[in-house]
Design a protein around this motif. Structure first.
Motif, PDB file in Angstrom:
ATOM      1  N   ASP A 127       0.870  -1.169   0.000  1.00  0.00           N
ATOM      2  CA  ASP A 127       0.000   0.000   0.000  1.00  0.00           C
ATOM      3  C   ASP A 127       0.915   1.229   0.000  1.00  0.00           C
ATOM      4  N   ASN A 130       0.310   4.215   2.263  1.00  0.00           N
ATOM      5  CA  ASN A 130       0.443   4.017   3.706  1.00  0.00           C
ATOM      6  C   ASN A 130       1.875   3.768   4.151  1.00  0.00           C
ATOM      7  N   LYS A 184     -11.586   7.038   0.032  1.00  0.00           N
ATOM      8  CA  LYS A 184     -11.110   6.470   1.286  1.00  0.00           C
ATOM      9  C   LYS A 184     -10.961   4.957   1.158  1.00  0.00           C
ATOM     10  N   ASP A 185      -9.794   4.462   1.541  1.00  0.00           N
ATOM     11  CA  ASP A 185      -9.473   3.027   1.568  1.00  0.00           C
ATOM     12  C   ASP A 185      -9.584   2.374   0.192  1.00  0.00           C
ATOM     13  N   SER A 186      -9.451   3.167  -0.884  1.00  0.00           N
ATOM     14  CA  SER A 186      -9.535   2.566  -2.221  1.00  0.00           C
ATOM     15  C   SER A 186      -8.369   1.613  -2.463  1.00  0.00           C
ATOM     16  N   ASP A 188      -6.658   0.032  -0.189  1.00  0.00           N
ATOM     17  CA  ASP A 188      -6.825  -1.151   0.670  1.00  0.00           C
ATOM     18  C   ASP A 188      -7.819  -2.132   0.060  1.00  0.00           C
ATOM     19  N   ALA A 189      -8.923  -1.590  -0.481  1.00  0.00           N
ATOM     20  CA  ALA A 189      -9.945  -2.456  -1.066  1.00  0.00           C
ATOM     21  C   ALA A 189      -9.405  -3.199  -2.283  1.00  0.00           C
ATOM     22  N   SER A 212       1.369  -2.734   4.905  1.00  0.00           N
ATOM     23  CA  SER A 212       0.464  -1.621   5.192  1.00  0.00           C
ATOM     24  C   SER A 212       0.141  -1.634   6.677  1.00  0.00           C
ATOM     25  N   ASP A 214      -2.684  -0.276   7.880  1.00  0.00           N
ATOM     26  CA  ASP A 214      -4.137  -0.199   8.066  1.00  0.00           C
ATOM     27  C   ASP A 214      -4.651  -1.489   8.697  1.00  0.00           C
ATOM     28  N   ILE A 216      -7.517  -2.769   8.673  1.00  0.00           N
ATOM     29  CA  ILE A 216      -8.481  -3.534   7.879  1.00  0.00           C
ATOM     30  C   ILE A 216      -7.804  -4.657   7.097  1.00  0.00           C
TER      31      ILE A 216
END
Length: 422
Positions: A127, A130, A184-186, A188-189, A212, A214, A216
Protein backbone atom coordinates in the motif's frame (compact mmCIF):
# COMPACT_ATOMS: atom_id res chain seq x y z
CA UNK A 1 -15.22 -49.11 -73.66
CA UNK A 2 -15.80 -48.09 -70.07
CA UNK A 3 -14.13 -45.71 -67.62
CA UNK A 4 -11.39 -47.65 -65.83
CA UNK A 5 -12.11 -45.75 -62.61
CA UNK A 6 -15.86 -46.10 -62.20
CA UNK A 7 -16.80 -48.46 -65.13
CA UNK A 8 -19.14 -45.82 -66.52
CA UNK A 9 -19.85 -45.77 -70.27
CA UNK A 10 -20.71 -42.07 -70.20
CA UNK A 11 -17.61 -40.21 -71.35
CA UNK A 12 -16.47 -37.80 -74.06
CA UNK A 13 -13.34 -37.11 -76.04
CA UNK A 14 -10.89 -34.73 -74.42
CA UNK A 15 -7.97 -34.18 -76.80
CA UNK A 16 -4.95 -36.38 -77.33
CA UNK A 17 -2.01 -37.40 -75.14
CA UNK A 18 1.14 -39.05 -76.50
CA UNK A 19 -0.58 -39.69 -79.81
CA UNK A 20 -3.57 -41.44 -78.23
CA UNK A 21 -7.14 -40.31 -77.74
CA UNK A 22 -7.87 -38.94 -74.29
CA UNK A 23 -11.32 -39.27 -72.68
CA UNK A 24 -13.09 -37.51 -69.80
CA UNK A 25 -15.57 -39.50 -67.71
CA UNK A 26 -18.81 -37.63 -67.16
CA UNK A 27 -19.59 -39.72 -64.09
CA UNK A 28 -16.39 -39.45 -61.97
CA UNK A 29 -14.69 -36.58 -63.81
CA UNK A 30 -11.43 -38.49 -64.31
CA UNK A 31 -9.48 -38.79 -67.55
CA UNK A 32 -8.25 -41.94 -69.23
CA UNK A 33 -6.62 -42.95 -72.51
CA UNK A 34 -8.00 -45.04 -75.29
CA UNK A 35 -7.56 -48.78 -74.71
CA UNK A 36 -4.69 -50.43 -76.57
CA UNK A 37 -6.97 -53.34 -77.38
CA UNK A 38 -8.91 -52.96 -80.64
CA UNK A 39 -12.50 -52.02 -80.22
CA UNK A 40 -14.63 -54.92 -81.37
CA UNK A 41 -17.97 -56.52 -80.71
CA UNK A 42 -16.23 -59.42 -78.97
CA UNK A 43 -14.57 -57.12 -76.58
CA UNK A 44 -17.82 -55.35 -75.94
CA UNK A 45 -19.50 -58.73 -75.52
CA UNK A 46 -16.78 -59.84 -73.11
CA UNK A 47 -17.26 -56.64 -71.25
CA UNK A 48 -21.00 -57.02 -71.12
CA UNK A 49 -20.87 -60.69 -70.07
CA UNK A 50 -18.08 -60.52 -67.51
CA UNK A 51 -18.83 -56.96 -66.42
CA UNK A 52 -15.21 -55.87 -66.69
CA UNK A 53 -13.05 -54.55 -69.43
CA UNK A 54 -9.44 -55.48 -69.99
CA UNK A 55 -8.29 -52.46 -68.02
CA UNK A 56 -10.63 -53.39 -65.15
CA UNK A 57 -9.06 -56.81 -65.05
CA UNK A 58 -5.61 -55.24 -64.90
CA UNK A 59 -6.75 -52.96 -62.09
CA UNK A 60 -8.25 -55.84 -60.20
CA UNK A 61 -5.03 -57.78 -60.56
CA UNK A 62 -3.14 -54.76 -59.33
CA UNK A 63 -5.49 -54.44 -56.36
CA UNK A 64 -5.00 -58.10 -55.54
CA UNK A 65 -1.24 -57.64 -55.74
CA UNK A 66 -1.40 -54.62 -53.45
CA UNK A 67 -3.62 -56.51 -50.99
CA UNK A 68 -1.15 -59.39 -51.00
CA UNK A 69 1.74 -56.95 -50.40
CA UNK A 70 -0.18 -55.28 -47.57
CA UNK A 71 -0.92 -58.67 -46.02
CA UNK A 72 2.74 -59.67 -46.19
CA UNK A 73 3.74 -56.26 -44.77
CA UNK A 74 1.26 -56.68 -41.93
CA UNK A 75 2.56 -60.15 -41.17
CA UNK A 76 6.13 -58.78 -41.20
CA UNK A 77 5.13 -55.95 -38.84
CA UNK A 78 3.44 -58.46 -36.55
CA UNK A 79 6.56 -60.61 -36.44
CA UNK A 80 8.68 -57.52 -35.75
CA UNK A 81 6.35 -56.53 -32.93
CA UNK A 82 6.53 -60.01 -31.46
CA UNK A 83 10.32 -59.90 -31.62
CA UNK A 84 10.34 -56.45 -29.94
CA UNK A 85 8.03 -57.68 -27.17
CA UNK A 86 10.26 -60.70 -26.61
CA UNK A 87 13.27 -58.38 -26.24
CA UNK A 88 11.39 -56.12 -23.84
CA UNK A 89 10.19 -59.00 -21.69
CA UNK A 90 13.56 -60.74 -21.66
CA UNK A 91 15.70 -60.79 -18.51
CA UNK A 92 18.12 -57.87 -18.13
CA UNK A 93 16.52 -55.65 -20.75
CA UNK A 94 15.29 -53.15 -18.19
CA UNK A 95 18.85 -52.82 -16.84
CA UNK A 96 20.31 -52.05 -20.26
CA UNK A 97 21.94 -48.62 -20.91
CA UNK A 98 19.40 -47.87 -23.66
CA UNK A 99 16.47 -48.12 -21.27
CA UNK A 100 18.35 -46.06 -18.66
CA UNK A 101 18.93 -43.24 -21.14
CA UNK A 102 15.31 -43.35 -22.28
CA UNK A 103 14.04 -43.13 -18.69
CA UNK A 104 16.40 -40.23 -17.93
CA UNK A 105 15.07 -38.26 -20.91
CA UNK A 106 11.52 -38.72 -19.69
CA UNK A 107 12.35 -38.13 -16.03
CA UNK A 108 14.29 -34.87 -16.46
CA UNK A 109 11.38 -32.64 -17.62
CA UNK A 110 9.17 -34.12 -14.91
CA UNK A 111 11.77 -33.36 -12.23
CA UNK A 112 12.21 -29.83 -13.55
CA UNK A 113 8.50 -29.16 -13.32
CA UNK A 114 8.37 -30.71 -9.84
CA UNK A 115 11.34 -28.67 -8.60
CA UNK A 116 9.81 -25.48 -9.94
CA UNK A 117 6.55 -26.22 -8.18
CA UNK A 118 8.31 -27.09 -4.89
CA UNK A 119 10.61 -24.05 -4.92
CA UNK A 120 7.87 -21.46 -5.03
CA UNK A 121 8.18 -17.67 -4.85
CA UNK A 122 7.56 -14.79 -2.44
CA UNK A 123 5.35 -11.80 -3.21
CA UNK A 124 4.93 -8.22 -1.92
CA UNK A 125 1.58 -6.43 -1.72
CA UNK A 126 2.40 -2.78 -0.97
CA UNK A 127 0.00 0.00 0.00
CA UNK A 128 2.13 2.87 -1.32
CA UNK A 129 -0.13 5.51 0.24
CA UNK A 130 0.44 4.02 3.71
CA UNK A 131 4.02 2.73 3.71
CA UNK A 132 7.17 3.72 1.84
CA UNK A 133 9.71 0.95 1.14
CA UNK A 134 13.17 1.83 -0.16
CA UNK A 135 15.70 -0.57 -1.64
CA UNK A 136 17.34 -1.27 1.75
CA UNK A 137 14.06 -2.26 3.39
CA UNK A 138 13.09 -4.35 0.38
CA UNK A 139 16.43 -6.21 0.54
CA UNK A 140 15.89 -6.87 4.25
CA UNK A 141 12.36 -8.18 3.64
CA UNK A 142 13.68 -10.46 0.91
CA UNK A 143 16.25 -11.87 3.36
CA UNK A 144 13.48 -12.84 5.77
CA UNK A 145 11.63 -14.93 3.18
CA UNK A 146 12.56 -18.55 2.54
CA UNK A 147 11.63 -18.26 -1.15
CA UNK A 148 12.98 -15.75 -3.69
CA UNK A 149 11.09 -12.47 -3.97
CA UNK A 150 9.87 -12.52 -7.57
CA UNK A 151 6.63 -10.49 -7.68
CA UNK A 152 6.09 -6.96 -6.32
CA UNK A 153 2.75 -5.14 -6.65
CA UNK A 154 2.10 -1.57 -5.53
CA UNK A 155 -1.37 -0.03 -5.04
CA UNK A 156 -2.06 3.72 -4.99
CA UNK A 157 -3.81 6.64 -6.63
CA UNK A 158 -0.81 7.69 -8.70
CA UNK A 159 -2.39 11.09 -9.38
CA UNK A 160 -2.15 11.92 -5.69
CA UNK A 161 0.55 14.63 -5.33
CA UNK A 162 1.63 13.23 -1.96
CA UNK A 163 2.93 10.14 -3.75
CA UNK A 164 5.52 12.25 -5.52
CA UNK A 165 7.77 10.30 -7.87
CA UNK A 166 7.49 6.99 -6.07
CA UNK A 167 5.92 5.43 -9.14
CA UNK A 168 9.12 6.05 -11.13
CA UNK A 169 11.30 4.52 -8.42
CA UNK A 170 9.02 1.52 -7.86
CA UNK A 171 8.65 0.85 -11.57
CA UNK A 172 12.43 0.92 -11.97
CA UNK A 173 12.64 -1.71 -9.19
CA UNK A 174 10.24 -4.06 -10.98
CA UNK A 175 6.94 -3.27 -9.26
CA UNK A 176 3.59 -3.76 -10.98
CA UNK A 177 1.75 -0.48 -10.41
CA UNK A 178 -2.01 -0.75 -9.82
CA UNK A 179 -3.95 2.51 -10.04
CA UNK A 180 -7.05 3.13 -7.93
CA UNK A 181 -9.38 6.16 -8.03
CA UNK A 182 -9.39 8.76 -5.31
CA UNK A 183 -11.40 7.72 -2.28
CA UNK A 184 -11.11 6.47 1.29
CA UNK A 185 -9.47 3.03 1.57
CA UNK A 186 -9.54 2.57 -2.22
CA UNK A 187 -6.00 1.18 -2.25
CA UNK A 188 -6.82 -1.15 0.67
CA UNK A 189 -9.94 -2.46 -1.07
CA UNK A 190 -8.12 -3.14 -4.33
CA UNK A 191 -5.24 -4.72 -2.44
CA UNK A 192 -7.62 -7.06 -0.60
CA UNK A 193 -9.38 -8.00 -3.85
CA UNK A 194 -6.18 -8.90 -5.65
CA UNK A 195 -4.55 -10.48 -2.61
CA UNK A 196 -7.48 -12.81 -1.89
CA UNK A 197 -7.11 -14.30 -5.39
CA UNK A 198 -3.32 -14.23 -5.54
CA UNK A 199 -3.04 -18.00 -6.00
CA UNK A 200 -5.15 -17.70 -9.14
CA UNK A 201 -2.64 -15.28 -10.67
CA UNK A 202 0.53 -16.85 -9.23
CA UNK A 203 0.01 -20.56 -8.40
CA UNK A 204 3.62 -21.03 -7.17
CA UNK A 205 3.49 -18.32 -4.51
CA UNK A 206 4.36 -19.56 -1.00
CA UNK A 207 4.92 -16.37 1.01
CA UNK A 208 3.14 -13.02 0.93
CA UNK A 209 4.33 -9.75 2.51
CA UNK A 210 1.33 -7.51 3.25
CA UNK A 211 2.90 -4.07 3.61
CA UNK A 212 0.46 -1.62 5.19
CA UNK A 213 -0.37 -0.34 8.65
CA UNK A 214 -4.14 -0.20 8.07
CA UNK A 215 -5.90 -2.51 10.49
CA UNK A 216 -8.48 -3.53 7.88
CA UNK A 217 -5.77 -5.54 6.06
CA UNK A 218 -5.75 -7.98 8.96
CA UNK A 219 -8.70 -9.62 7.15
CA UNK A 220 -6.49 -10.14 4.09
CA UNK A 221 -3.78 -11.72 6.25
CA UNK A 222 -6.29 -14.16 7.73
CA UNK A 223 -7.64 -15.07 4.28
CA UNK A 224 -4.16 -15.79 2.95
CA UNK A 225 -3.44 -17.91 6.04
CA UNK A 226 -6.55 -19.97 5.31
CA UNK A 227 -5.20 -20.58 1.80
CA UNK A 228 -2.10 -22.20 3.30
CA UNK A 229 0.37 -19.36 2.64
CA UNK A 230 3.03 -17.92 4.91
CA UNK A 231 2.02 -14.32 5.63
CA UNK A 232 4.14 -11.44 6.95
CA UNK A 233 2.30 -8.30 8.05
CA UNK A 234 4.68 -5.34 7.61
CA UNK A 235 3.74 -2.05 9.27
CA UNK A 236 5.50 1.03 10.61
CA UNK A 237 5.53 2.15 14.24
CA UNK A 238 7.30 5.53 14.58
CA UNK A 239 10.90 4.88 13.41
CA UNK A 240 10.60 1.10 13.74
CA UNK A 241 9.41 -1.31 11.04
CA UNK A 242 7.42 -4.17 12.60
CA UNK A 243 7.39 -7.45 10.61
CA UNK A 244 4.99 -9.96 12.14
CA UNK A 245 4.87 -13.58 11.02
CA UNK A 246 1.13 -14.29 11.12
CA UNK A 247 1.74 -18.06 11.14
CA UNK A 248 3.73 -18.29 14.40
CA UNK A 249 3.21 -14.76 15.82
CA UNK A 250 6.93 -14.08 15.92
CA UNK A 251 8.04 -10.51 15.24
CA UNK A 252 11.14 -8.92 13.75
CA UNK A 253 11.98 -5.23 14.18
CA UNK A 254 13.94 -3.04 11.79
CA UNK A 255 15.34 0.40 12.63
CA UNK A 256 14.58 2.84 9.81
CA UNK A 257 17.20 5.49 10.77
CA UNK A 258 19.93 2.89 11.32
CA UNK A 259 18.79 0.70 8.38
CA UNK A 260 19.52 -2.46 10.35
CA UNK A 261 17.62 -5.19 12.17
CA UNK A 262 16.98 -4.65 15.87
CA UNK A 263 18.18 -7.81 17.63
CA UNK A 264 15.99 -9.71 20.04
CA UNK A 265 16.58 -9.78 23.82
CA UNK A 266 18.30 -13.18 23.58
CA UNK A 267 20.66 -11.90 20.87
CA UNK A 268 21.49 -8.81 22.93
CA UNK A 269 22.28 -10.91 26.01
CA UNK A 270 24.46 -13.22 23.91
CA UNK A 271 26.38 -10.28 22.42
CA UNK A 272 26.89 -8.74 25.88
CA UNK A 273 28.23 -12.05 27.16
CA UNK A 274 30.69 -12.19 24.27
CA UNK A 275 31.80 -8.61 24.93
CA UNK A 276 32.34 -9.33 28.63
CA UNK A 277 34.29 -12.48 27.81
CA UNK A 278 36.53 -10.68 25.31
CA UNK A 279 37.05 -7.82 27.78
CA UNK A 280 38.05 -10.29 30.51
CA UNK A 281 40.58 -11.87 28.17
CA UNK A 282 41.94 -8.42 27.32
CA UNK A 283 42.24 -7.53 31.02
CA UNK A 284 44.06 -10.79 31.76
CA UNK A 285 46.51 -10.07 28.93
CA UNK A 286 47.10 -6.56 30.23
CA UNK A 287 47.61 -7.88 33.79
CA UNK A 288 50.16 -10.39 32.53
CA UNK A 289 52.02 -7.62 30.74
CA UNK A 290 51.84 -5.46 33.87
CA UNK A 291 53.25 -8.29 36.00
CA UNK A 292 56.12 -8.73 33.55
CA UNK A 293 56.87 -4.99 33.66
CA UNK A 294 56.67 -5.04 37.48
CA UNK A 295 59.15 -7.89 37.63
CA UNK A 296 61.56 -6.05 35.37
CA UNK A 297 61.12 -2.89 37.40
CA UNK A 298 61.73 -4.79 40.63
CA UNK A 299 64.92 -6.29 39.27
CA UNK A 300 66.12 -2.89 38.10
CA UNK A 301 65.31 -1.23 41.44
CA UNK A 302 67.10 -4.02 43.29
CA UNK A 303 70.23 -3.48 41.21
CA UNK A 304 70.17 0.30 41.69
CA UNK A 305 69.57 -0.09 45.40
CA UNK A 306 72.42 -2.56 45.62
CA UNK A 307 74.71 -0.14 43.79
CA UNK A 308 73.75 2.72 46.10
CA UNK A 309 74.59 0.63 49.18
CA UNK A 310 77.96 -0.33 47.75
CA UNK A 311 78.79 3.35 47.16
CA UNK A 312 77.83 4.30 50.74
CA UNK A 313 79.77 1.42 52.34
CA UNK A 314 82.82 2.16 54.48
CA UNK A 315 85.93 2.00 52.25
CA UNK A 316 88.07 0.85 55.22
CA UNK A 317 85.96 -2.25 55.91
CA UNK A 318 85.03 -3.07 52.29
CA UNK A 319 87.27 -4.92 49.86
CA UNK A 320 86.89 -3.42 46.39
CA UNK A 321 86.81 -6.78 44.64
CA UNK A 322 84.94 -8.72 47.33
CA UNK A 323 82.00 -10.57 45.75
CA UNK A 324 80.07 -10.56 49.01
CA UNK A 325 79.95 -6.78 49.31
CA UNK A 326 79.63 -5.45 45.72
CA UNK A 327 79.77 -7.09 42.31
CA UNK A 328 82.41 -5.99 39.85
CA UNK A 329 80.88 -4.10 36.91
CA UNK A 330 82.45 -5.07 33.64
CA UNK A 331 83.33 -2.22 31.35
CA UNK A 332 82.28 -2.26 27.68
CA UNK A 333 84.40 -0.05 25.48
CA UNK A 334 83.43 -1.10 21.93
CA UNK A 335 80.94 -2.97 19.81
CA UNK A 336 83.19 -6.02 19.78
CA UNK A 337 83.30 -6.09 23.59
CA UNK A 338 79.50 -5.81 23.75
CA UNK A 339 78.93 -8.58 21.19
CA UNK A 340 81.41 -10.91 22.98
CA UNK A 341 79.70 -10.28 26.29
CA UNK A 342 76.27 -10.96 24.85
CA UNK A 343 77.50 -14.19 23.23
CA UNK A 344 78.89 -15.33 26.59
CA UNK A 345 75.57 -14.56 28.31
CA UNK A 346 73.61 -16.52 25.68
CA UNK A 347 76.09 -19.40 25.90
CA UNK A 348 75.84 -19.59 29.71
CA UNK A 349 72.05 -19.49 29.65
CA UNK A 350 71.86 -22.33 27.10
CA UNK A 351 74.29 -24.40 29.18
CA UNK A 352 72.03 -24.07 32.24
CA UNK A 353 68.80 -24.58 30.31
CA UNK A 354 69.28 -25.84 26.74
CA UNK A 355 65.55 -25.86 25.93
CA UNK A 356 64.78 -22.41 27.29
CA UNK A 357 63.85 -19.50 25.06
CA UNK A 358 65.81 -16.32 25.67
CA UNK A 359 63.91 -13.07 25.24
CA UNK A 360 65.47 -9.70 24.53
CA UNK A 361 64.28 -8.34 27.89
CA UNK A 362 65.89 -11.22 29.78
CA UNK A 363 69.13 -10.81 27.85
CA UNK A 364 69.08 -7.09 28.69
CA UNK A 365 68.51 -7.90 32.36
CA UNK A 366 71.53 -10.24 32.42
CA UNK A 367 73.63 -7.61 30.63
CA UNK A 368 72.62 -4.99 33.20
CA UNK A 369 73.61 -7.32 36.05
CA UNK A 370 77.10 -7.61 34.60
CA UNK A 371 77.67 -4.03 33.44
CA UNK A 372 75.61 -2.12 36.00
CA UNK A 373 73.98 -0.12 33.23
CA UNK A 374 70.84 -0.55 31.19
CA UNK A 375 71.32 -1.96 27.67
CA UNK A 376 69.96 1.22 26.06
CA UNK A 377 72.46 3.33 28.07
CA UNK A 378 75.34 1.18 26.84
CA UNK A 379 74.11 1.41 23.22
CA UNK A 380 73.79 5.19 23.35
CA UNK A 381 77.15 5.55 25.12
CA UNK A 382 78.91 3.55 22.37
CA UNK A 383 76.78 5.26 19.68
CA UNK A 384 75.62 1.91 18.25
CA UNK A 385 72.02 2.90 17.59
CA UNK A 386 68.89 4.19 19.23
CA UNK A 387 67.85 1.05 21.16
CA UNK A 388 69.07 -2.36 22.28
CA UNK A 389 66.61 -4.22 19.98
CA UNK A 390 67.72 -2.31 16.89
CA UNK A 391 71.36 -3.06 17.72
CA UNK A 392 70.62 -6.80 17.92
CA UNK A 393 68.71 -6.64 14.64
CA UNK A 394 71.58 -4.88 12.89
CA UNK A 395 74.26 -7.25 14.21
CA UNK A 396 75.14 -10.29 12.09
CA UNK A 397 75.96 -12.36 15.21
CA UNK A 398 72.38 -12.50 16.50
CA UNK A 399 69.01 -13.59 15.17
CA UNK A 400 65.72 -12.15 16.44
CA UNK A 401 62.42 -13.98 16.04
CA UNK A 402 59.06 -12.45 16.95
CA UNK A 403 57.22 -14.43 19.63
CA UNK A 404 53.95 -12.65 20.40
CA UNK A 405 54.79 -9.17 21.69
CA UNK A 406 58.34 -10.25 22.59
CA UNK A 407 61.44 -11.09 20.55
CA UNK A 408 63.37 -14.29 21.01
CA UNK A 409 67.13 -13.85 20.53
CA UNK A 410 69.57 -16.59 19.47
CA UNK A 411 73.01 -16.80 17.98
CA UNK A 412 73.26 -16.75 14.23
CA UNK A 413 73.58 -20.09 12.49
CA UNK A 414 77.23 -19.50 11.70
CA UNK A 415 77.97 -19.00 15.40
CA UNK A 416 78.37 -22.30 17.33
CA UNK A 417 76.77 -22.45 20.76
CA UNK A 418 79.99 -23.59 22.40
CA UNK A 419 81.93 -20.55 21.16
CA UNK A 420 82.13 -17.93 23.91
CA UNK A 421 85.28 -16.08 22.93
CA UNK A 422 85.29 -14.43 19.58
Amino acid sequence: MKCPHCASTSYRKNGHRKGRQNYLCKNCGKQFLESVLPHSEENELMTDIIGHSEISVVLENQAITEKTTATSTASFSLSLLEELLQNILSNGWLESPLVYQFIKKIQQPIENRTDFAEKGISLILLDVENLKINIDIETFLASICKYPLKVKIGFANWKNPSIGKQDIDLYARGYQLVHVPDGKDSADAKMMTVGANILHYYPTVKEVLVCSGDAILKHLCNELLNQGLTVYWVRRQAQILHIENCNNRQSIFYSLPLTMEIPSLEDVVHKIENLIKSEQESIETKLNNLVAIANLFQERCHLELHNDKSEKADPLTQTPHSPTTSPVCQEVHSQTDLEQLLLEIIHNIYIKSPKSKLSVSKLGTELQKICGQSPNSIIKKLKLGSSFIKFLQSSALFTLKANGKEYEVTKSKDQPLGCSNL
